[in-house]
Design an enzyme around this catalytic site. Sequence first.
Site, PDB file in Angstrom:
ATOM      1  N   GLU A  94       0.831  -1.216   0.000  1.00  0.00           N
ATOM      2  CA  GLU A  94       0.000   0.000   0.000  1.00  0.00           C
ATOM      3  C   GLU A  94       0.859   1.256   0.000  1.00  0.00           C
ATOM      4  O   GLU A  94       1.932   1.287   0.593  1.00  0.00           O
ATOM      5  CB  GLU A  94      -0.864   0.035   1.268  1.00  0.00           C
ATOM      6  N   CYS A 107       2.923   8.518   1.278  1.00  0.00           N
ATOM      7  CA  CYS A 107       3.371   7.578   2.312  1.00  0.00           C
ATOM      8  C   CYS A 107       3.783   6.285   1.619  1.00  0.00           C
ATOM      9  O   CYS A 107       2.989   5.665   0.915  1.00  0.00           O
ATOM     10  CB  CYS A 107       2.220   7.354   3.283  1.00  0.00           C
ATOM     11  N   CYS A 114       5.250  -7.072   7.744  1.00  0.00           N
ATOM     12  CA  CYS A 114       6.104  -6.537   8.809  1.00  0.00           C
ATOM     13  C   CYS A 114       6.224  -7.548   9.939  1.00  0.00           C
ATOM     14  O   CYS A 114       5.230  -8.080  10.424  1.00  0.00           O
ATOM     15  CB  CYS A 114       5.549  -5.224   9.345  1.00  0.00           C
ATOM     16  N   CYS A 118       3.364  -4.950  15.827  1.00  0.00           N
ATOM     17  CA  CYS A 118       2.592  -4.038  16.691  1.00  0.00           C
ATOM     18  C   CYS A 118       1.134  -4.515  16.672  1.00  0.00           C
ATOM     19  O   CYS A 118       0.565  -4.747  15.598  1.00  0.00           O
ATOM     20  CB  CYS A 118       2.673  -2.609  16.172  1.00  0.00           C
ATOM     21  N   CYS A 121      -1.798  -2.798  14.562  1.00  0.00           N
ATOM     22  CA  CYS A 121      -1.522  -2.553  13.143  1.00  0.00           C
ATOM     23  C   CYS A 121      -1.887  -3.773  12.302  1.00  0.00           C
ATOM     24  O   CYS A 121      -1.485  -4.892  12.623  1.00  0.00           O
ATOM     25  CB  CYS A 121      -0.032  -2.218  12.999  1.00  0.00           C
ATOM     26  N   CYS A 335      -2.224   1.348   8.534  1.00  0.00           N
ATOM     27  CA  CYS A 335      -1.440   0.810   7.424  1.00  0.00           C
ATOM     28  C   CYS A 335      -1.724  -0.664   7.247  1.00  0.00           C
ATOM     29  O   CYS A 335      -1.840  -1.407   8.193  1.00  0.00           O
ATOM     30  CB  CYS A 335       0.057   1.094   7.617  1.00  0.00           C
TER      31      CYS A 335
HETATM   32  S1  SF4 Z   1       3.074  -0.152  12.916  1.00  0.00           S
HETATM   33 FE1  SF4 Z   1       2.788  -1.972  11.604  1.00  0.00          FE
HETATM   34  S2  SF4 Z   1       4.135  -1.675   9.859  1.00  0.00           S
HETATM   35 FE2  SF4 Z   1       4.788  -0.224  11.461  1.00  0.00          FE
HETATM   36  S3  SF4 Z   1       6.382  -1.341  12.613  1.00  0.00           S
HETATM   37 FE3  SF4 Z   1       4.466  -1.781  13.679  1.00  0.00          FE
HETATM   38  S4  SF4 Z   1       3.722  -3.708  12.742  1.00  0.00           S
HETATM   39 FE4  SF4 Z   1       5.293  -2.859  11.382  1.00  0.00          FE
END
Ligand code: SF4
Length: 358
Positions: A94, A107, A114, A118, A121, A335
């Site tokens: 994205e 962005c 990832c 987190c 997310c 995201c």
């Molecule tokens: S917010 Fe999402 S994309 Fe960013 S570091 Fe944390 S898990 Fe990874």
Amino acid sequence: MTEPVNLYDLAAPQLEAALAEVVSPVFRIRQVEEWMYARGVDSFDAMSNIPKETRAKLAAHFTLAFPEVLTRTEPAPDGSRKYLLRLADGNRIESVYMPMGERTSICLSSQAGCAVGCTFCVTGFFGAGRNLTPAEMVGQFYAIQHEEQIPMEQMNVVFMGMGEPLLNFEHVVTTLDALYRNLAPRRITLSTSGIIPGIEALARLERRPNLAISINAPDRKRREQIMPITAKYPLERLMAALRRFPLERGRDVTIEYVLLAGFNDAPQDAVALARLIDGLHAKVNAIPFNEDANLPGWMKRPGDAAIDRFVDTLVRNGVRVTVRRSKGRDIAAACGQLRGKEIAKSRATNGREVDARR
Ligand code: SF4
């Protein structure tokens, strides 16, 4: 058979050397570079002032391919919209277009997934993916610039999409150098979850983008609860690294803080955050959480009154703060949502775990 090299993957010295093998005289090399970086072309055919035979030679040795734009959302009330792009190996990523008056930000994603995980997310929910190449990052920039017809002088870039840019350090640095051909470093922001060795490596670069840190809690315990990677890079060490980070005159570190109702949005949390960043050249970007069906049910967006109380408390404690109320711009919290929807749709229709990236 080896794949042709994508010229956008090469750092400046390697690009010069690669072009010199195929293109002469030197002014033609400059013309090719101008087509690439001033115009962002993704085909040698577009290089109309380069002789046909030279273009054919270039096409025989190299490529300029960008990620393919699959879909773009309708604009949010603030005009921003998300793009879903397909990479050559089928992975989806994205990017986001964010008009902001006389400035426009794009962005970019730095990884196709990832591993940081987190818990607020969607990209983290769907797990790790590979590092993006410089061509795939530069390609997002030009693909959206062309789609939205944005004048280069209005452009800003934030590495705040899918992925942790400091876990793809080498490719991100090559991408930054490519972006610097058009944008001053202060017009580029790199957002990290707090990978300390990466921050230290960034500090050693001659030219540095702005730094944004995803903090999200004023104490180590709560931060580790929603950002498991921070057990490896604890808050105290992170703050020490930020205090050492060299900042040019007039620049700040941005402290990103995703606001979760009942978790980190109380006035006392704002006081603790103000203490945590005391003495740092910093501003806070408060981002009300963007709810998503894939994320834990207890995670809720705070009401407007709670957001106001949090922000007012920060301001009363001497902190500069912006709040992103508009859904289209809740990038850090949102995201991966577009790609996540596609993966979920694929799972539903196939009745089994199939990642739509492939
Ligand atoms: S917010 Fe999402 S994309 Fe960013 S570091 Fe944390 S898990 Fe990874």
